[in-house]
Design an enzyme around this catalytic site. Structure first.
Site, PDB file in Angstrom:
ATOM      1  N   HIS A 158       0.855  -1.207   0.000  1.00 46.67           N
ATOM      2  CA  HIS A 158       0.000   0.000   0.000  1.00 46.67           C
ATOM      3  C   HIS A 158       0.889   1.255   0.000  1.00 46.67           C
ATOM      4  O   HIS A 158       0.936   2.000   0.973  1.00 46.67           O
ATOM      5  CB  HIS A 158      -0.876  -0.069   1.257  1.00 46.67           C
ATOM      6  CG  HIS A 158      -1.979   0.919   1.356  1.00 46.67           C
ATOM      7  ND1 HIS A 158      -1.866   2.240   0.989  1.00 46.67           N
ATOM      8  CD2 HIS A 158      -3.252   0.773   1.817  1.00 46.67           C
ATOM      9  CE1 HIS A 158      -3.008   2.866   1.225  1.00 46.67           C
ATOM     10  NE2 HIS A 158      -3.858   1.979   1.732  1.00 46.67           N
ATOM     11  N   GLU A 207      -0.762   1.381  -5.437  1.00 37.45           N
ATOM     12  CA  GLU A 207      -0.599   0.167  -4.648  1.00 37.45           C
ATOM     13  C   GLU A 207      -0.575  -1.083  -5.534  1.00 37.45           C
ATOM     14  O   GLU A 207      -1.469  -1.291  -6.342  1.00 37.45           O
ATOM     15  CB  GLU A 207      -1.741   0.065  -3.635  1.00 37.45           C
ATOM     16  CG  GLU A 207      -1.917   1.343  -2.817  1.00 37.45           C
ATOM     17  CD  GLU A 207      -3.214   1.350  -2.024  1.00 37.45           C
ATOM     18  OE1 GLU A 207      -3.643   0.266  -1.586  1.00 37.45           O
ATOM     19  OE2 GLU A 207      -3.792   2.439  -1.842  1.00 37.45           O
TER      20      GLU A 207
END
Length: 293
Positions: free
Chosen positions: A161, A263
């Protein structure tokens, strides 16, 4: 932004390039290498900072982030595992809140690499009833490489992320995301012929047909950032904008202006992991200075 990590008192000198330090409740490995510097929290095997020599920091870390045991850190590269999103509690899984073990590290003139591991324990089995071994490999030099390796028998969704440090969200663009995406703000699917994403408000999209790498163009910093995705079905693009940032206790109100998430993910469909076939998710980040006009 993350400069404070490099002035924390040294608790242990691991190698000429690696030191163990502490920020509030969390142990942090600090990397000082001729090619790059960086920092990784043992909680979550969470990369907090990466800055190649001569570059602006590439990874964004919130100035308001909490460094408390069991609390997710805002910024860096959280490991979202064994689920992505708010499908269960805690959001984005428990791996980013667990204490990992530093199991190996080494260096040469070009880079430093570190290996972290996490195995199931009584606490994780109460949340998710599976045996597992998770390995994270991080290599820092002129490039940043992260590989996540999952062992066991189960299905997962996951993501690296990554929060990128940018000069101004209103000035950047991202390409290589593909044309099809789920807008998770509205819950609607879209196909777009515009292959370049720009930001004029909140964005939270799961692109399910991404290209092999995404490209962040940052004209104010005069650089582009390549994000190469491997074994990923999706790429997630996210920026909360002013309205989202104002509702987060661990992000300053104007923090959204200097960050964007791109991400590397397996988010739209679960991935099966089998004991005889580990699952891998990895990415490489590269920076390029823009040529003068």
């Amino acid at each position: 932004m993350s400069d404070f990590l490099f002035s924390l008192p040294i608790e242990q000198q691991l190698t000429p390039y690696l030191t163990l330090r502490k920020k509030d409740e969390l142990a942090i490995i600090v990397v000082n290498h001729p090619k790059a510097r960086g920092a990784i929290a043992l909680q979550g095997a969470h990369l907090l900072s990466w800055q190649p020599n001569g570059e602006e920091p590439v990874i964004w870390l919130s100035k308001a982030s909490h460094f408390k045991q069991g609390t997710a850190i805002r910024g860096g590269i959280p490991v979202c595992w064994p689920w992505f999103g708010k499908v269960a509690s805690p959001a984005h899984g428990f791996a980013r809140n667990e204490l990992w073990q530093l199991t190996a590290y080494d260096a040469n003139e070009e880079s430093v690499w570190l290996t972290f591991s996490l195995e199931d324990n009584e606490q994780t089995r109460q949340i998710w009833p599976h045996s597992f071994c998770l390995i994270a490999r991080i290599k820092l030099g002129t490039t940043c490489e992260i590989e996540l390796e999952s062992h066991g028998d189960y299905s997962i969704t996951s993501a690296l992320h990554t929060y990128f440090n940018i000069a101004d969200i209103s000035q950047i663009s991202i390409s290589g995301l593909g044309s099809h995406y789920l807008d998770t703000i509205t819950g609607t699917q879209h196909d777009t012929s515009d292959k370049t994403l720009t930001f004029a408000g909140p964005v939270d999209r799961v692109y399910s047909q991404p290209e092999a790498f995404s490209l962040i163009q940052d004209p104010v910093f005069g650089r582009s950032i390549e994000v190469h995705h491997r074994n990923a079905s999706d790429v997630v693009a996210w920026n909360p904008a002013a309205e989202g940032a104002s509702g987060m206790k661990d992000m300053e109100n104007d923090g959204y202006k200097t960050m964007v998430c791109v991400e590397t993910a397996n988010a739209s469909q679960p991935v099966e992991v089998h004991s005889d076939k580990p699952q891998y998710l990895s990415m490489t980040i590269r920076c390029h200075k823009n040529e003068p006009a």
